[in-house]
Design an enzyme around this catalytic site. Structure first.
Site, PDB file in Angstrom:
ATOM      1  N   ASP A  40      15.249  24.089 -21.280  1.00 19.91           N
ATOM      2  CA  ASP A  40      14.631  24.083 -19.957  1.00 19.91           C
ATOM      3  C   ASP A  40      15.232  25.117 -19.004  1.00 19.91           C
ATOM      4  OD1 ASP A  40      13.262  21.806 -20.938  1.00 19.91           O
ATOM      5  OD2 ASP A  40      14.965  20.555 -20.355  1.00 19.91           O
ATOM      6  N   GLU A 215       3.336  19.461 -18.591  1.00 18.32           N
ATOM      7  CA  GLU A 215       4.581  19.249 -17.852  1.00 18.32           C
ATOM      8  C   GLU A 215       5.204  20.603 -17.538  1.00 18.32           C
ATOM      9  OE1 GLU A 215       7.594  17.435 -20.261  1.00 18.32           O
ATOM     10  OE2 GLU A 215       7.033  18.573 -22.028  1.00 18.32           O
TER      11      GLU A 215
END
Length: 589
Positions: A40, A215
């Site tokens: 991420d 997402e």
């Protein structure tokens, strides 16, 4: 992290990853971090440096086991410095689990890091915010409670040209709020973005989730166009994007940025411009032991199409090209790494990070070290609770030419530090540097930092007094501190091989000891002795080598001077007001 909402996480865990040609670690510079598993990526450009905020997948994870966040930085996009973990679940007294995907931003000299966690009391997913005075932290809980609670994840923060800040987040929906100028509160309602097929792409055959948005939004502005780059379609995710004329839409779906690939069923993007280039960060499962729950951050350089659209790109093992070079003549943290094999990092007792858990055969690659006309010596700060080992310095490849070898002895503890130095020969030009560690069994030593010293004037290393035609010399090649230097017939022998580092040190190997030219007792008066002393980096050990041949002390402004303008062997050298005479001019041979 680009974690799926829990129901989707369980579903994804049951799936086999889509086959993909994974990068070979032996050939790779991508993924860019190899000492831990990372996920991420959230890059931030600040003061001509990229700071990279990541999640941290625990070793051997079989679910999203993430307990802290990490920070790295780079000035050249290939050598990344590990700043450790300045933020963890423990930072938030109200958090229970799930240190997932966040993003940091700077405003008015402070750094705000928005992260999703689970509330301890309810188990519900919430967005917290931490604040720091430095991009590397330490970060502290800015509120003592969540900023937003609605059970969804993956915050992205963006400040528009008019100063209005926005926070976006969501899985399986997409939400935003307008942040106030304090960055820790918001005005107005939490707003849900309509996920129309025109805005975020049609999801084939799905009635429950008709659009591709999944997402991990990453929202930014380029010119007059707003971009939302996001993880699309479970499971295996790919990266897609939409654009809009305003920060709140309406959004138009633009297509795929990166197809599903990379041995991980999630992906998560971050996009920046840096030093005139554009970069796309993502994660995959390419490292040994990697997979959907043990991921690694990677990066690609790209160029926008003429109409502002983002080209489709694939994962590579090469990664982004280096921007500029690395200066080996200033202190470099050992945890500044282009590629690591076997080593890990840890906090030092004094603060900062060091390279640790070093065993025989482990190595570190540093890309594009600009040695110029040549290095004469290498110094590293090391610690060992065992009998130590060796640092082999190689260039051009892991099995390339050895340009120096430093012996590391035991220091009495893993955080008991000492400096070791060794001569270097053959390190010229711009080369990839490999620090290869050798020794016996078990852990060998830790490394805190390293630095090369440049050869004075190139390959010779002699400092010759112009008026006398003799060389600056350490009497009898003494290794004792406090010995006043002299001039002596040039022999190129011990005590005459001087180097001038980028930090201003003039140093010499005398016997086996590295000593620095020093203004005795921090003196700034005429007649202050020029002596050799243990190197400590103080201003009385920093020297400017000037175009007119004079050498001046940074602290005193006085010139290195042969006493009495003598031309005799053994004439002592001290500091004196600069007057340009030949006894104050030196030739770097």
């Amino acid at each position: 992290m680009a974690a799926l909402a829990l129901a989707f996480a369980f579903a994804a865990a049951a799936l086999s990853p889509v086959a993909d040609p994974s990068p070979s670690p032996a050939r790779a510079d991508n993924p860019i971090i190899q000492t831990v598993y990372t996920a991420d990526p959230a890059p931030l450009v600040h003061n001509d440096r990229v700071y990279l905020y990541t999640g941290h997948d625990e070793d051997g994870s079989t679910t999203f086991d993430m307990r802290d966040w990490r920070v790295w930085s780079s000035g050249d996009m290939v050598n990344w410095t590990d700043h450790g973990s300045p933020l963890s679940l423990e930072t938030f007294s109200w958090a229970g689990a799930n240190a997932w995907a966040g993003q940091a931003i700077e405003r008015d000299g402070k750094f705000y890091w928005y992260v999703p966690v689970s509330e301890r009391a309810t188990g519900q997913l919430a967005i917290g915010v931490a604040v720091a005075d430095s991009p590397t932290g330490p970060f502290r809980d800015a509120l003592g409670h969540p900023l937003v609670v609605n059970g969804e994840i993956d915050p992205s923060v963006f400040i528009d040209d008019d100063g209005q800040a926005y926070l976006y987040w969501g899985n399986p929906n997409l939400w935003y709020v307008k942040l106030n100028a304090d960055m820790i509160s918001y005005s107005g309602a939490v707003t849900q973005v309509p996920l129309t097929t025109e805005g975020f792409g049609a999801r084939p055959g799905s009635t429950e989730r008709p659009t591709l948005y999944e997402e991990g939004p990453w929202v930014y502005k380029r010119g007059s166009l707003y971009y939302n780059v996001f993880a699309a379609q479970c499971c295996q995710e790919f990266i897609a994007y939409s654009t809009a004329p305003t920060a709140t839409g309406p959004w138009t779906y633009r297509g795929t940025v990166m197809p599903a690939q990379g041995n991980a069923f999630t992906n998560h993007a971050g996009v920046i411009d840096f030093k005139g280039n554009s970069y796309f960060f993502y994660h995959n499962g390419a490292l040994p032991g990697g997979g959907g729950f043990t991921r690694s951050v990677a990066v690609e350089q790209f160029t926008y199409n003429a109409d502002g659209t983002i080209p489709q790109m694939n994962m590579t093992t090469a990664g982004a090209p280096q921007v500029g070079t690395l200066n080996p003549y200033v202190r470099q943290e050992a945890e500044t790494i282009a590629w690591a094999n076997g080593v890990e990092t840890e906090w030092t007792a004094a603060g900062g990070m060091n390279v640790s858990w070093i065993e025989n055969g482990d190595s570190i690659k540093v890309k594009g070290a600009a040695f110029g006309t040549g290095a004469r010596q290498f110094t590293a700060r090391v610690a060992s609770a065992t009998s130590g080992g060796n640092i082999e310095l190689r260039v051009d490849g892991p099995n390339g030419p050895v340009v120096g070898t430093c012996t590391v002895s035991g220091t009495g503890g893993w955080q008991t530090w000492a400096d070791v130095s060794c001569p270097v020969s053959g390190a010229t030009g711009t080369r990839d540097l490999y620090l290869t560690f050798t020794g016996g069994s078990g852990y060998l030593f830790n490394v805190d930092w390293w630095r090369f010293d440049a050869a004075a004037g190139g390959s010779g290393g002699d400092l010759q007094a112009v008026g006398a035609g003799k060389c600056l010399n350490v009497p009898n090649a003494s290794t004792q501190p406090g010995v006043q230097v002299q001039i002596l017939d040039c022999s190129d022998g011990p005590g005459q091989q001087w180097t001038h580092s980028a930090t201003g040190e003039l140093s010499v190997y005398s016997g086996d000891s590295r000593l620095c030219l020093d203004a005795w007792d921090n003196g700034t008066a005429n007649g202050t002795q020029a002596v050799t002393w243990s190197c400590h980096g103080g201003t009385n050990q920093q020297w400017n080598v000037n175009a007119d041949g004079t050498i001046t002390g940074v602290q005193s402004g006085l010139c290195l001077d042969v006493s009495g303008a003598s031309t005799a062997n053994g004439a002592l050298v001290h500091l004196w007001t600069c007057h340009g005479g030949t006894n104050q001019r030196w030739s770097l041979q």
